[in-house]
Design a protein around this motif. Structure first.
Motif, PDB file in Angstrom:
ATOM      1  N   SER A  11     -22.852  62.371  17.935  1.00 53.02           N
ATOM      2  CA  SER A  11     -22.094  62.142  16.715  1.00 53.02           C
ATOM      3  C   SER A  11     -21.725  63.447  16.011  1.00 53.02           C
ATOM      4  O   SER A  11     -21.078  63.425  14.979  1.00 53.02           O
ATOM      5  CB  SER A  11     -22.857  61.215  15.767  1.00 53.02           C
ATOM      6  OG  SER A  11     -23.920  61.922  15.160  1.00 53.02           O
TER       7      SER A  11
ATOM      8  N   ASN B   2      -9.520  57.453  15.790  1.00 46.82           N
ATOM      9  CA  ASN B   2     -10.008  58.495  16.684  1.00 46.82           C
ATOM     10  C   ASN B   2     -11.493  58.344  17.000  1.00 46.82           C
ATOM     11  O   ASN B   2     -12.286  57.837  16.215  1.00 46.82           O
ATOM     12  CB  ASN B   2      -9.686  59.883  16.129  1.00 46.82           C
ATOM     13  CG  ASN B   2     -10.663  60.303  15.069  1.00 46.82           C
ATOM     14  OD1 ASN B   2     -11.734  60.839  15.389  1.00 46.82           O
ATOM     15  ND2 ASN B   2     -10.338  60.032  13.835  1.00 46.82           N
ATOM     16  N   THR B   3     -11.799  58.808  18.175  1.00 49.01           N
ATOM     17  CA  THR B   3     -13.120  58.701  18.768  1.00 49.01           C
ATOM     18  C   THR B   3     -14.224  59.209  17.854  1.00 49.01           C
ATOM     19  O   THR B   3     -15.275  58.583  17.727  1.00 49.01           O
ATOM     20  CB  THR B   3     -13.127  59.514  20.077  1.00 49.01           C
ATOM     21  OG1 THR B   3     -12.086  58.997  20.910  1.00 49.01           O
ATOM     22  CG2 THR B   3     -14.443  59.384  20.801  1.00 49.01           C
ATOM     23  N   GLU B   4     -13.963  60.329  17.216  1.00 48.40           N
ATOM     24  CA  GLU B   4     -15.007  60.922  16.375  1.00 48.40           C
ATOM     25  C   GLU B   4     -15.368  60.011  15.202  1.00 48.40           C
ATOM     26  O   GLU B   4     -16.548  59.813  14.891  1.00 48.40           O
ATOM     27  CB  GLU B   4     -14.510  62.271  15.864  1.00 48.40           C
ATOM     28  CG  GLU B   4     -15.621  63.148  15.357  1.00 48.40           C
ATOM     29  CD  GLU B   4     -15.066  64.490  14.894  1.00 48.40           C
ATOM     30  OE1 GLU B   4     -14.209  65.060  15.594  1.00 48.40           O
ATOM     31  OE2 GLU B   4     -15.479  64.943  13.798  1.00 48.40           O
ATOM     32  N   ILE B   6     -15.070  56.848  15.079  1.00 47.81           N
ATOM     33  CA  ILE B   6     -15.761  55.661  15.587  1.00 47.81           C
ATOM     34  C   ILE B   6     -17.213  55.979  15.928  1.00 47.81           C
ATOM     35  O   ILE B   6     -18.127  55.233  15.573  1.00 47.81           O
ATOM     36  CB  ILE B   6     -15.013  55.087  16.806  1.00 47.81           C
ATOM     37  CG1 ILE B   6     -13.621  54.605  16.370  1.00 47.81           C
ATOM     38  CG2 ILE B   6     -15.813  53.948  17.440  1.00 47.81           C
ATOM     39  CD1 ILE B   6     -12.775  54.036  17.472  1.00 47.81           C
ATOM     40  N   ILE B   7     -17.437  57.082  16.610  1.00 39.55           N
ATOM     41  CA  ILE B   7     -18.818  57.454  16.927  1.00 39.55           C
ATOM     42  C   ILE B   7     -19.625  57.580  15.649  1.00 39.55           C
ATOM     43  O   ILE B   7     -20.762  57.135  15.559  1.00 39.55           O
ATOM     44  CB  ILE B   7     -18.872  58.764  17.741  1.00 39.55           C
ATOM     45  CG1 ILE B   7     -18.266  58.546  19.123  1.00 39.55           C
ATOM     46  CG2 ILE B   7     -20.306  59.254  17.884  1.00 39.55           C
ATOM     47  CD1 ILE B   7     -18.294  59.767  20.012  1.00 39.55           C
ATOM     48  N   PHE B  91     -11.803  52.084  22.514  1.00 40.63           N
ATOM     49  CA  PHE B  91     -12.784  53.131  22.274  1.00 40.63           C
ATOM     50  C   PHE B  91     -13.659  53.341  23.504  1.00 40.63           C
ATOM     51  O   PHE B  91     -13.891  54.477  23.933  1.00 40.63           O
ATOM     52  CB  PHE B  91     -13.662  52.789  21.067  1.00 40.63           C
ATOM     53  CG  PHE B  91     -14.921  53.600  20.989  1.00 40.63           C
ATOM     54  CD1 PHE B  91     -14.886  54.956  20.689  1.00 40.63           C
ATOM     55  CD2 PHE B  91     -16.156  53.003  21.242  1.00 40.63           C
ATOM     56  CE1 PHE B  91     -16.059  55.705  20.626  1.00 40.63           C
ATOM     57  CE2 PHE B  91     -17.328  53.748  21.185  1.00 40.63           C
ATOM     58  CZ  PHE B  91     -17.275  55.099  20.880  1.00 40.63           C
ATOM     59  N   ALA B  94     -11.809  55.182  26.070  1.00 41.45           N
ATOM     60  CA  ALA B  94     -11.598  56.580  25.711  1.00 41.45           C
ATOM     61  C   ALA B  94     -12.874  57.402  25.896  1.00 41.45           C
ATOM     62  O   ALA B  94     -12.839  58.510  26.451  1.00 41.45           O
ATOM     63  CB  ALA B  94     -11.117  56.681  24.258  1.00 41.45           C
ATOM     64  N   ILE B  95     -13.968  56.854  25.444  1.00 44.43           N
ATOM     65  CA  ILE B  95     -15.209  57.622  25.520  1.00 44.43           C
ATOM     66  C   ILE B  95     -15.662  57.760  26.972  1.00 44.43           C
ATOM     67  O   ILE B  95     -16.185  58.795  27.384  1.00 44.43           O
ATOM     68  CB  ILE B  95     -16.297  57.005  24.599  1.00 44.43           C
ATOM     69  CG1 ILE B  95     -17.444  57.977  24.363  1.00 44.43           C
ATOM     70  CG2 ILE B  95     -16.815  55.686  25.108  1.00 44.43           C
ATOM     71  CD1 ILE B  95     -17.111  59.079  23.419  1.00 44.43           C
ATOM     72  N   GLU B  98     -13.570  60.452  28.468  1.00 45.12           N
ATOM     73  CA  GLU B  98     -13.941  61.758  27.932  1.00 45.12           C
ATOM     74  C   GLU B  98     -15.277  62.245  28.504  1.00 45.12           C
ATOM     75  O   GLU B  98     -15.429  63.404  28.850  1.00 45.12           O
ATOM     76  CB  GLU B  98     -14.034  61.643  26.406  1.00 45.12           C
ATOM     77  CG  GLU B  98     -13.910  62.973  25.692  1.00 45.12           C
ATOM     78  CD  GLU B  98     -13.850  62.784  24.190  1.00 45.12           C
ATOM     79  OE1 GLU B  98     -13.796  61.626  23.707  1.00 45.12           O
ATOM     80  OE2 GLU B  98     -13.871  63.816  23.485  1.00 45.12           O
TER      81      GLU B  98
END
Lengths: 104, 104
Positions: A11, B2-4, B6-7, B91, B94-95, B98
């Motif tokens: 995170s 965006n991924t960040e 969501i994390i 998500f 995407a993750i 990545e």
DNA sequence: TTCATATATCGAACTATATCGATATGCTAT
DNA sequence: ATAGCATATCGATATAGTTCGATATATGAA
């Protein structure tokens, strides 16, 4: 390692980037000749690429290691970090099962 | 989303649990008869299950919504939250792309 | 042994997150 | 209007995370 610890480790945007960078050794300068057959990347290169202080990156790497996402090996004064592919895959499987509606 | 973001939303254990709970309506008390055809779960039930204060859960839900993981709909004095399955799936894709070494 | 280099740990300052109770808003029914 | 719910927002406090520079540890070389 448990999912929560791993999500926590990921995170932070820099820690996430480090894991992504480590997919490809060419994201870092070439290894020194005497390290040619080490797996992984020495922490100095990671620090340089991240642009944060040495102490910060050292503690980030130990957090990633505690989460099981990377392994490290010390050779002389260098510590080499590499991804733990099995752990990363296992995490992805676990989080997919937990989160996706069509699973489990 | 965006991924960040969501994390981050998922990096709190209660918020993660809420997303998991919402996979299955039967994790909550049955809807009132007048809400029988609403999708989603009213925030009061989520609060009750989580055991945190009303204000905390309200802000958690708005954080999950901002991350795109849930949608909400207000009906009268009730707000119903439900998972955004497409966003969650996107998500996960995407993750995985990545993070996993064998992708991309 | 002493010096230089790589990494790890410590302590401090700052920022962000968690979480609450109190208050505000908005809707429904009287 | 007003009273009562459900939910949202606000302000406060406590805890956790980020990040640094300084110092410690370990290794290799002179």
């Amino acid at each position: 390692m448990n999912t929560e610890t791993i999500i926590n480790a990921l995170s932070n945007p820099i820690r996430l980037k480090i894991i992504v960078w480590l997919k490809d050794r060419s994201n870092f300068p070439p290894a020194l000749p005497e390290h040619a057959n080490e797996e992984g990347v020495c922490i100095g290169y990671i620090q340089e690429k991240a642009g944060l202080s040495q102490s910060t990156i050292s503690s980030y790497m130990s957090k990633l290691k505690q989460a099981g996402l990377v392994d490290s090996e010390r050779h002389g004064q260098w510590t080499f970090y590499r991804r733990n592919e099995a752990a990363i895959q296992a995490f992805m499987d676990a989080i997919a099962t937990e989160l996706l509606a069509n699973k489990k």
